[in-house]
Design an enzyme around this catalytic site. Sequence first.
Site, mmCIF file in Angstrom:
data_model
loop_
_atom_site.group_PDB
_atom_site.id
_atom_site.type_symbol
_atom_site.label_atom_id
_atom_site.label_comp_id
_atom_site.label_asym_id
_atom_site.label_seq_id
_atom_site.Cartn_x
_atom_site.Cartn_y
_atom_site.Cartn_z
ATOM 1 N N SER A 247 -5.271 6.503 -3.327
ATOM 2 C CA SER A 247 -6.684 6.923 -3.374
ATOM 3 C C SER A 247 -6.915 8.209 -2.579
ATOM 4 C CB SER A 247 -7.607 5.806 -2.892
ATOM 5 O OG SER A 247 -7.165 5.266 -1.676
ATOM 6 N N HIS A 277 -2.334 -0.951 -5.622
ATOM 7 C CA HIS A 277 -3.090 -0.372 -4.499
ATOM 8 C C HIS A 277 -4.256 -1.315 -4.198
ATOM 9 C CE1 HIS A 277 -4.518 2.544 -1.739
ATOM 10 N NE2 HIS A 277 -5.110 3.396 -2.553
ATOM 11 N N HIS A 324 4.892 -2.884 1.749
ATOM 12 C CA HIS A 324 4.129 -1.648 1.941
ATOM 13 C C HIS A 324 5.049 -0.448 1.775
ATOM 14 C CE1 HIS A 324 1.231 1.196 3.548
ATOM 15 N NE2 HIS A 324 0.341 0.281 3.243
ATOM 16 N N ARG A 333 -4.218 -4.335 10.394
ATOM 17 C CA ARG A 333 -5.482 -4.680 9.733
ATOM 18 C C ARG A 333 -5.438 -6.124 9.240
ATOM 19 N NH1 ARG A 333 -5.450 -0.236 5.218
ATOM 20 N NH2 ARG A 333 -3.424 -1.265 5.010
ATOM 21 N N ASP A 379 -4.188 -6.783 2.493
ATOM 22 C CA ASP A 379 -4.744 -7.570 1.395
ATOM 23 C C ASP A 379 -4.372 -9.045 1.447
ATOM 24 O OD1 ASP A 379 -5.996 -5.364 0.274
ATOM 25 O OD2 ASP A 379 -4.156 -4.726 -0.715
HETATM 26 N N1 HAX Z 1 6.946 -9.242 -3.714
HETATM 27 C C1 HAX Z 1 8.071 -9.202 -4.447
HETATM 28 N N2 HAX Z 1 8.832 -8.092 -4.556
HETATM 29 C C2 HAX Z 1 8.456 -7.019 -3.866
HETATM 30 C C3 HAX Z 1 7.315 -7.011 -3.058
HETATM 31 C C4 HAX Z 1 6.533 -8.172 -3.006
HETATM 32 N N3 HAX Z 1 5.396 -8.244 -2.317
HETATM 33 N N4 HAX Z 1 7.180 -5.802 -2.479
HETATM 34 C C5 HAX Z 1 8.215 -5.066 -2.922
HETATM 35 N N5 HAX Z 1 8.965 -5.796 -3.771
HETATM 36 C C6 HAX Z 1 10.125 -5.340 -4.542
HETATM 37 C C7 HAX Z 1 9.698 -4.210 -5.462
HETATM 38 O O1 HAX Z 1 9.143 -4.702 -6.651
HETATM 39 C C8 HAX Z 1 10.992 -3.470 -5.659
HETATM 40 O O2 HAX Z 1 11.742 -4.195 -6.598
HETATM 41 P P1 HAX Z 1 12.618 -3.406 -7.714
HETATM 42 O O3 HAX Z 1 13.561 -2.542 -6.932
HETATM 43 O O4 HAX Z 1 13.275 -4.517 -8.468
HETATM 44 O O5 HAX Z 1 11.630 -2.625 -8.528
HETATM 45 C C9 HAX Z 1 11.685 -3.624 -4.311
HETATM 46 O O6 HAX Z 1 11.069 -4.752 -3.676
HETATM 47 C C10 HAX Z 1 11.552 -2.424 -3.409
HETATM 48 O O7 HAX Z 1 10.184 -2.145 -3.246
HETATM 49 P P2 HAX Z 1 9.710 -1.446 -1.876
HETATM 50 O O8 HAX Z 1 10.380 -0.125 -1.803
HETATM 51 O O9 HAX Z 1 9.899 -2.391 -0.744
HETATM 52 O O10 HAX Z 1 8.154 -1.318 -2.101
HETATM 53 P P3 HAX Z 1 7.406 -0.059 -2.677
HETATM 54 O O11 HAX Z 1 7.272 0.918 -1.560
HETATM 55 O O12 HAX Z 1 8.013 0.390 -3.947
HETATM 56 O O13 HAX Z 1 6.001 -0.668 -3.034
HETATM 57 C C11 HAX Z 1 4.111 -1.998 -2.669
HETATM 58 C C12 HAX Z 1 5.076 -1.017 -2.032
HETATM 59 C C13 HAX Z 1 2.957 -2.259 -1.705
HETATM 60 C C14 HAX Z 1 3.532 -1.358 -3.950
HETATM 61 C C15 HAX Z 1 4.868 -3.299 -3.013
HETATM 62 O O14 HAX Z 1 5.351 -3.873 -1.823
HETATM 63 C C16 HAX Z 1 3.997 -4.278 -3.758
HETATM 64 O O15 HAX Z 1 3.869 -4.154 -4.979
HETATM 65 N N6 HAX Z 1 3.402 -5.279 -3.045
HETATM 66 C C17 HAX Z 1 2.540 -6.250 -3.670
HETATM 67 C C18 HAX Z 1 1.204 -5.607 -4.043
HETATM 68 C C19 HAX Z 1 0.391 -5.263 -2.807
HETATM 69 O O16 HAX Z 1 0.275 -6.046 -1.864
HETATM 70 N N7 HAX Z 1 -0.192 -4.064 -2.809
HETATM 71 C C20 HAX Z 1 -1.106 -3.635 -1.740
HETATM 72 C C21 HAX Z 1 -0.484 -2.680 -0.771
HETATM 73 C C22 HAX Z 1 -1.461 -2.243 0.276
HETATM 74 C C23 HAX Z 1 -2.473 -1.348 -0.333
HETATM 75 O O17 HAX Z 1 -2.234 -0.238 -0.784
HETATM 76 N N8 HAX Z 1 -3.661 -1.805 -0.421
HETATM 77 O O18 HAX Z 1 -4.542 -1.105 -1.045
#
Ligand code: HAX
Length: 453
Positions: A247, A277, A324, A333, A379
Site C-alpha cells: 500500500s 496484504h 512476513h 503490533r 493480522d
Molecule cells: N503459511 C504457510 N506458508 C507460508 C506462510 C504461511 N503463513 N508464510 C509463508 N509461507 C510460505 C510461502 O508461501 C512460500 O512458499 P513457496 O516457496 O512454496 O511459494 C515460502 O513460505 C516462503 O515465503 P516467505 O519468503 O517466508 O514469505 P514472503 O515474504 O514471500 O511472503 C507473506 C510474506 C506475509 C505474504 C506470507 O508470509 C503470507 O502469505 N502470509 C499469510 C498471509 C498474511 O498473513 N499476510 C499479512 C501480512 C502482513 C500484512 O501485510 N498485513 O497487511
Amino acid sequence: MNIHDRIASQLPAWRERVSRLRKEFGALKVGEVTVEQIYGGIRGVQIQVSDISYVDPLEGIRLRGYSIPEVIDYLPKVPGAEFPMAGGLYYLLMADTLPTEEEALEVEREWCRLSEIPGHVYDTIRSFPADTHPMTLFSAAILALQHYSEFANRYAERMYSDDGLPKADFWKYNLIDSTSLVAKLPGIASYIYNLKYRNGEIVPYRADLDWGGNFANMIGKGGDARYQDLARLFLIIHSDHEGGNVSAHTAHLVSSALSDVYLSCSAGMNGLAGPLHGLANQECLRWLLNVREHFGGNLPTREDLRAYLSQQVNNGKLIPGYGHAVLRTTDPRFTVQFEFAKKYLADDPIFQLVRLVYEVLPAVLAQTGKVKNPWPNVDAINGALQYHFGVTQFDFYTVMFGVSRILGLTAHIVWARALGKPIERPKSLTTPMLEELTAKAQPVPVVRVPVLD
Ligand code: HAX
C-alpha cells in the site's frame, strides 16, 4: 506550532542533507540485486528512503523512531483513554516531532472542521451492487473526493500561468489535501459499515470526541468506552510500516507522477485490498472460525491442533496472520493487541484459540524450512478482537486498516513532495537478457536457513 509550520521549519535542513548525499555520494553503491530478487518481488532490495517509519526485522516497527509501546506511552490521550489520539500520531508522522497535548488537539479540531462529506460521495457508495466488497467502496469513495484536490487544482493552474504554484510548495497543498481526506475517513468508513450491516444512517462527526472515538461512535459503538479505546489502538498500530509494503509503495509510486493524495491513496487502498496484504486480517478470522468449527466449536488440545496445522501446512495451505516479508520475529503490533486481549477478554473462546495457535504454529511453520518468518503478524489477532466487541463483519476489517494506513501514506506523500522526489521509473530486463548474463557465470543458488529462535 502547527504541522505546516513545523515541516516548513525543518525543510531547509532536510533538503540540505538530501542534496549533500546526492551531490557528494550520488554514485556510491548501496547494495546489489540478485537474480532471485528480480524474480522474487524485489524483496529486500534497498531502493527507497522512508523517514516516516522503519521496520527492523527483529524489533518491528518504529514510527519516527519510536517503538509501538513508546508511541502509546508518549502521545497525548483524551481523559480516561488507555491509547492515544490519532491526531497526535498524525502530528508525529507528518511533523517528525512528538506533539504537545494542545498540538494534538489542534489536529483533532481541524479534522472535525473538515469532516463533512459531500453528498455525491454517499451517492457513489450507494451506486455499487449491495454485495460489493467494502474495500472497493472505500477506494471508490476516496476517488470520488478527488474533485476537491487543492493540489490538483493548483497544479492545473500552474500549467497556464507564469506565477503558478512553485515546485517547492507542492507539499503544502498535498498536506492540505491529506488533512482534508483524513478528516473524512471515519465518516466514509462508518457509512460503508452502516449501509452494509446496520441501518444505513449517516452519523454526524462529534466535536467532543477524538477521531478514533468518532469512528467507534459512528459505527454504533458510542456507548462502549472499551471499544472506543480498542479503535484508537487499532487506528494507531496500522498507520505505517515503512515504504516498501504494497500500500505504501503503491501510493508513493502513484504520487511520484504528481497524482494528488486522493488518487494516490485510493491506489494504495487497492493494494491493501489484496489477500497477501491487508485482506489477510479478514482471512485470518475466517480461518480461526473454520479451525474452531473443525474441532466442533471446542478448543482443541495442543497435540490435536499441532497435527491439524501440520497437515494444513504440508498440504501447501497458507496460514493467514503468520509470516512476513521483512519481520523475523513476533510483530509488536500483534503483541500489544495480545496484551490488551489478555487483560480484557482472556476467556473469549476465539482469543483462546489465537493463543493456542501462537503456541503451536511457529514450530510447525519453521519445520517446513522455507517459511522465513514463522511468527504472527498484526493480522493474527486483529479480527479476534473486533469479533469479541461485536464488529463481526470481517470483510470490513481491511477498511479499518485502510483508515489507519492513510495516516502513514499521506505522511510519505507530503514528504516525498517536500523533498522534491522525482517520478519513479525502475528498469526492466528480459529473461533472455538474464540468461545471457548468467551464461558464463558459475551457479550461485540461494541457500535458505530455517529461522526459529
Ligand atoms: N503459511 C504457510 N506458508 C507460508 C506462510 C504461511 N503463513 N508464510 C509463508 N509461507 C510460505 C510461502 O508461501 C512460500 O512458499 P513457496 O516457496 O512454496 O511459494 C515460502 O513460505 C516462503 O515465503 P516467505 O519468503 O517466508 O514469505 P514472503 O515474504 O514471500 O511472503 C507473506 C510474506 C506475509 C505474504 C506470507 O508470509 C503470507 O502469505 N502470509 C499469510 C498471509 C498474511 O498473513 N499476510 C499479512 C501480512 C502482513 C500484512 O501485510 N498485513 O497487511
